[in-house]
Design a protein around this motif. Structure first.
Motif, PDB file in Angstrom:
ATOM      1  N   PRO A 132      37.017  31.802  45.611  1.00 22.48           N
ATOM      2  CA  PRO A 132      36.049  32.697  44.959  1.00 22.48           C
ATOM      3  C   PRO A 132      34.810  32.939  45.821  1.00 22.48           C
ATOM      4  N   ALA A 133      34.402  31.949  46.611  1.00 19.95           N
ATOM      5  CA  ALA A 133      33.194  32.104  47.433  1.00 19.95           C
ATOM      6  C   ALA A 133      33.385  33.164  48.515  1.00 19.95           C
ATOM      7  N   ASP A 134      34.631  33.525  48.819  1.00 22.65           N
ATOM      8  CA  ASP A 134      34.893  34.507  49.883  1.00 22.65           C
ATOM      9  C   ASP A 134      35.204  35.902  49.342  1.00 22.65           C
ATOM     10  N   LEU A 135      35.173  36.053  48.026  1.00 22.65           N
ATOM     11  CA  LEU A 135      35.567  37.346  47.457  1.00 22.65           C
ATOM     12  C   LEU A 135      34.387  38.312  47.408  1.00 22.65           C
ATOM     13  N   HIS A 136      34.693  39.575  47.641  1.00 20.86           N
ATOM     14  CA  HIS A 136      33.703  40.639  47.441  1.00 20.86           C
ATOM     15  C   HIS A 136      34.256  41.549  46.354  1.00 20.86           C
ATOM     16  N   VAL A 137      33.401  41.921  45.404  1.00 23.60           N
ATOM     17  CA  VAL A 137      33.859  42.766  44.306  1.00 23.60           C
ATOM     18  C   VAL A 137      33.117  44.105  44.378  1.00 23.60           C
ATOM     19  N   PHE A 138      33.895  45.198  44.338  1.00 19.02           N
ATOM     20  CA  PHE A 138      33.300  46.532  44.453  1.00 19.02           C
ATOM     21  C   PHE A 138      33.655  47.372  43.235  1.00 19.02           C
ATOM     22  N   ASP A 139      32.752  48.284  42.901  1.00 16.77           N
ATOM     23  CA  ASP A 139      33.031  49.242  41.834  1.00 16.77           C
ATOM     24  C   ASP A 139      34.042  50.257  42.358  1.00 16.77           C
ATOM     25  N   PRO A 140      35.138  50.527  41.622  1.00 12.18           N
ATOM     26  CA  PRO A 140      36.171  51.414  42.160  1.00 12.18           C
ATOM     27  C   PRO A 140      35.709  52.868  42.273  1.00 12.18           C
ATOM     28  N   GLU A 141      34.777  53.293  41.399  1.00 11.32           N
ATOM     29  CA  GLU A 141      34.340  54.695  41.477  1.00 11.32           C
ATOM     30  C   GLU A 141      33.301  54.914  42.583  1.00 11.32           C
ATOM     31  N   SER A 142      32.189  54.201  42.480  1.00  8.75           N
ATOM     32  CA  SER A 142      31.095  54.453  43.427  1.00  8.75           C
ATOM     33  C   SER A 142      31.310  53.706  44.741  1.00  8.75           C
ATOM     34  N   GLY A 143      32.143  52.682  44.740  1.00  5.79           N
ATOM     35  CA  GLY A 143      32.335  51.879  45.945  1.00  5.79           C
ATOM     36  C   GLY A 143      31.230  50.861  46.150  1.00  5.79           C
ATOM     37  N   LYS A 144      30.222  50.879  45.278  1.00  9.88           N
ATOM     38  CA  LYS A 144      29.087  49.954  45.445  1.00  9.88           C
ATOM     39  C   LYS A 144      29.527  48.515  45.216  1.00  9.88           C
ATOM     40  N   ALA A 145      28.888  47.586  45.951  1.00  7.24           N
ATOM     41  CA  ALA A 145      29.226  46.170  45.792  1.00  7.24           C
ATOM     42  C   ALA A 145      28.693  45.658  44.461  1.00  7.24           C
ATOM     43  N   ILE A 146      29.512  44.871  43.741  1.00  5.51           N
ATOM     44  CA  ILE A 146      29.093  44.258  42.482  1.00  5.51           C
ATOM     45  C   ILE A 146      28.742  42.790  42.728  1.00  5.51           C
ATOM     46  N   ALA A 147      29.572  42.117  43.503  1.00  4.46           N
ATOM     47  CA  ALA A 147      29.354  40.695  43.718  1.00  4.46           C
ATOM     48  C   ALA A 147      29.856  40.271  45.082  1.00  4.46           C
ATOM     49  N   HIS A 148      29.194  39.283  45.660  1.00  4.95           N
ATOM     50  CA  HIS A 148      29.655  38.660  46.905  1.00  4.95           C
ATOM     51  C   HIS A 148      29.747  37.174  46.653  1.00  4.95           C
ATOM     52  N   GLY A 149      30.915  36.572  46.927  1.00  7.01           N
ATOM     53  CA  GLY A 149      31.070  35.135  46.803  1.00  7.01           C
ATOM     54  C   GLY A 149      30.662  34.627  45.443  1.00  7.01           C
ATOM     55  N   ALA A 150      31.118  35.300  44.389  1.00  8.96           N
ATOM     56  CA  ALA A 150      30.915  34.877  43.012  1.00  8.96           C
ATOM     57  C   ALA A 150      29.473  35.034  42.531  1.00  8.96           C
ATOM     58  N   GLU A 151      28.592  35.585  43.406  1.00 11.53           N
ATOM     59  CA  GLU A 151      27.209  35.865  42.976  1.00 11.53           C
ATOM     60  C   GLU A 151      27.016  37.374  42.908  1.00 11.53           C
ATOM     61  N   LEU A 152      26.108  37.815  42.030  1.00 14.60           N
ATOM     62  CA  LEU A 152      25.862  39.257  41.918  1.00 14.60           C
ATOM     63  C   LEU A 152      25.329  39.817  43.246  1.00 14.60           C
ATOM     64  N   ALA A 153      25.717  41.027  43.551  1.00 16.92           N
ATOM     65  CA  ALA A 153      25.259  41.663  44.800  1.00 16.92           C
ATOM     66  C   ALA A 153      23.776  42.028  44.672  1.00 16.92           C
TER      67      ALA A 153
END
Lengths: 374, 285
Positions: free
Chosen positions: A353-374
């Motif tokens: 989980p610490a290595d995951l990046h989560v992005f919004d599929p529409e805008s492409g904006k980052a939501i979270a990096h390494g389980a913390e909010l972007a």
């Protein structure tokens, strides 16, 4: 924050009529501090050279303002901006030799000949062109011309140094050597420089901060570590880093005290809820579908976890690149030992989980990096 | 190139000789004719053995043409001077107007720039006679008919598009970065044009000027219609050799020899610029 040397304020560039022509640079805002080295990084046509030329004064700004050393310069001709520039292509004055090309501005400033010679020799030696100072521009190679152009810019006194792909034509070894020397030269003298490049290694090695550009938009502006660890959006995430970041669409849901990230093709990543900050869980579950990113060197093989089928395994001499079919896509992982897996074999991968990046599929904006909010 | 066989050398030599013969023979023949009288020129079969005479040249230079019907006054030397003056002045005006314009077309992208450049080129497509009749009427009304200024103006139709399009290409071949480098080193736009662009395009400008000069020199129809005898160049003046008692071939030949001398000398002189023009490619590495 130290003193601002350069400020771009809502800068737009249209080729053709404003509002109608090609919108090459879109509403760029950027600050550069005195003594900072900035890299404008992007693929060709991303607007980085247009931005540089607007700063130099070769292109007019269609909208917005440029402040340099406390002056508003966007209406001034290049001659009044007090900037130096190194060019990618053939820019030497063909009628004088390399030494006179480099010394051009110093001579125009009527410096004593001894000073001029000393400074030319110093810069020329740094850039490994000391032996061609007597040659004419037409008789030297492209890489040598490029270094002479760089020397001609660095030798001047200027508020800002603009370097347009200054090492594009050099061999890799020389490039590595000169990167270090150029950075030392700039830092030692406290110069402010903007480097345009499409080479991320060069940007990472030279720059204090990197401005990633694409489609005329400044995608992210931050330190090399920030860009790598906290990419602001899907573009920066996948553009910076070699091999590129793996991205997969997932559907997130909370089942009991676990967060399920369902990949396409029936695979499921299951994490304890506590692995993610509550806001991150909320953001994922609220959206339902998100895009998951993970860098190749962060993917590990393990005994359990979702399965992937090996498509290719390359040993590059110092690292293995394994490509595997995974969740209707391809997953690339990097290992620093020679990986002993056959093509067609099944491997299981673990995504921390610490290595995951989560992005919004529409805008492409980052939501979270390494389980913390972007 | 290093491994040319003997056969290849012979073939190449033959080909070059044939080409030279083909192009040079008429000039050589005219040169011979200029030292002959009408009788020796017109004898059948022709021969290159004859008793040379300078009478044709004396007739041209003194302006007295002896024909079977008596002595005619001709103003060949005046025509030659007119040619020289009209061509030189036209090229000078064309360069002053055309070179900055060529630079603008090469470097600045402004609205309609391509259309304007093409319109200027299209003057070369139009048959001169198409514009000559209305032009004659206008020139008479505004008092430009039969003046040097009027002729030089009309000659711009020939000279300007040529200079503009040739020089534009040379400017476009100069890497823009050379000019940018000079400008950012603290020089104005105008200084960059004078100190960088002009010298680098120099060979091209010389070539365009030379070509324009030749075109202007060879022009016939504009001067025939728009100028009277004392303003006419050699191309029109040569008509005087077609007299009531026949064509004066000897004088025509001598006139041709005299009238190609200036362009010939100019071409020899400008040749080194043309060669320099080719070596400008060194800028591009």
């Amino acid at each position: 924050m130290s003193e601002t040397m350069l400020r771009l304020e809502n800068v737009d560039k249209f080729y053709g009529a404003v509002g109608k022509g090609v919108h090459a640079v879109r509403n760029i805002n950027m600050d550069v501090a005195r003594g900072e080295i900035i890299a404008l990084l992007g693929s060709s046509g991303c607007g980085k050279t247009s931005t540089l030329r607007m700063i130099a004064g070769f292109e007019e700004t269609s909208r917005g303002k440029i402040h340099l050393a406390g002056r508003e310069v966007h209406r001034l001709p290049p001659v009044k901006r007090h900037v130096a520039m190194a060019f990618e292509g053939y820019s030497l004055y063909p009628t004088v030799n390399v030494r006179d090309n480099i010394a051009f501005a110093l001579k125009a400033a009527r410096l004593p000949q001894a000073d001029v010679d000393a400074r030319v020799n110093e810069v020329a030696e740094m850039l490994e062109i000391g032996d061609i100072l007597g040659r004419m521009p037409g008789s030297i190679s492209g890489g040598q011309q490029q270094r002479a152009s760089l020397a001609r810019a660095l030798i001047r006194d200027a508020d800002l140094y603009l370097l347009d792909e200054p090492m594009g034509q050099l061999e890799p070894q020389l490039r590595t050597l000169l990167r270090g020397r150029i950075k030392h030269y700039i830092k030692q003298r406290g110069l402010t420089a903007i480097l345009v490049t499409h080479d991320q290694t060069e940007a990472n090695a030279l720059a204090d901060r990197i401005a990633v550009m694409e489609g005329g938009v400044l995608q992210q502006y931050g330190s090399p570590a920030e860009i790598k660890e906290r990419p602001a959006n899907l573009f920066t995430g996948t553009f910076v880093g070699e091999p590129p970041m793996n991205v997969f669409p997932v559907t997130g849901s909370v089942v009991g005290d676990q967060l399920h990230l369902d990949l396409e093709g029936g695979l499921d990543l299951v994490y304890p809820q506590s692995a993610f900050a509550p806001q991150v869980r909320e953001a994922i579950v609220k959206r339902g579908r998100v895009v998951l990113g993970v860098r190749p060197y962060a993917v590990r093989r393990s005994g359990e976890g979702p399965a992937a089928r090996v498509l290719a395994n390359q040993w590059l001499g110092d690292q293995s690149h394994i490509a595997a079919a995974f969740a209707n896509g391809t997953l690339v992982l990097v290992e620093h030992d020679r990986a002993n897996v056959d093509i067609g074999a099944e491997i299981r991968v673990a995504l921390d989980p610490a290595d995951l990046h989560v992005f919004d599929p529409e805008s492409g904006k980052a939501i979270a990096h390494g389980a913390e909010l972007a | 190139m290093e491994h040319t066989s003997t056969l290849e050398k012979i073939l190449r030599g033959t080909a070059i000789t044939l080409v030279i013969l083909f192009f040079m023979f008429p000039i050589f023949w005219i040169f011979l004719m200029s030292f002959q009288t009408n009788e020796t020129i017109l004898r059948v079969p022709p021969s290159i053995v004859f008793e040379p005479t300078l009478s044709n040249y004396t007739a041209l230079i003194t302006g007295k043409l002896d024909t079977a019907a008596g002595t005619l006054e001709i103003s060949f030397m005046k025509n030659l001077w007119n040619s020289l003056f009209l061509s030189t002045a036209s090229v000078a005006v064309g360069l002053v107007l055309g070179v900055p314009a060529a630079y603008a077309f090469a470097r600045l992208k402004f609205r309609g720039s391509e259309d304007i450049a093409f319109t200027l080129l299209s003057f070369r497509f139009a048959p001169p006679l198409l514009v000559l009749l209305p032009l004659t009427i206008y020139f008479q009304q505004i008092g430009l008919a039969d003046t040097y200024i009027g002729l030089i103006w009309v000659y711009q139709l020939i000279v300007l598009p040529l200079i503009l399009w040739i020089v534009r290409g040379y400017f476009e071949d100069i890497p823009a970065d050379v000019e940018y480098a000079y400008r950012i080193a603290g020089h104005s736009w105008g200084a960059t044009f004078r100190k960088i662009a002009l010298p680098l395009a120099g060979p091209g400008i010389a070539a365009a000027g030379l070509l324009a000069f030749i075109f202007a020199w060879n022009n016939f129809i504009f001067a025939l219609v728009l100028a009277s005898a004392d303003k006419q160049p050699v191309t029109v003046g040569a008509l005087a050799f077609v007299t009531a008692s026949g064509i004066q071939y000897g004088q025509v030949a001598a006139g041709i020899v005299l009238s190609i001398l200036p362009t010939f000398a100019l071409a020899l002189y400008a040749q080194r610029y043309l060669v320099e023009g080719l070596s400008l490619g060194a800028v591009k590495g």
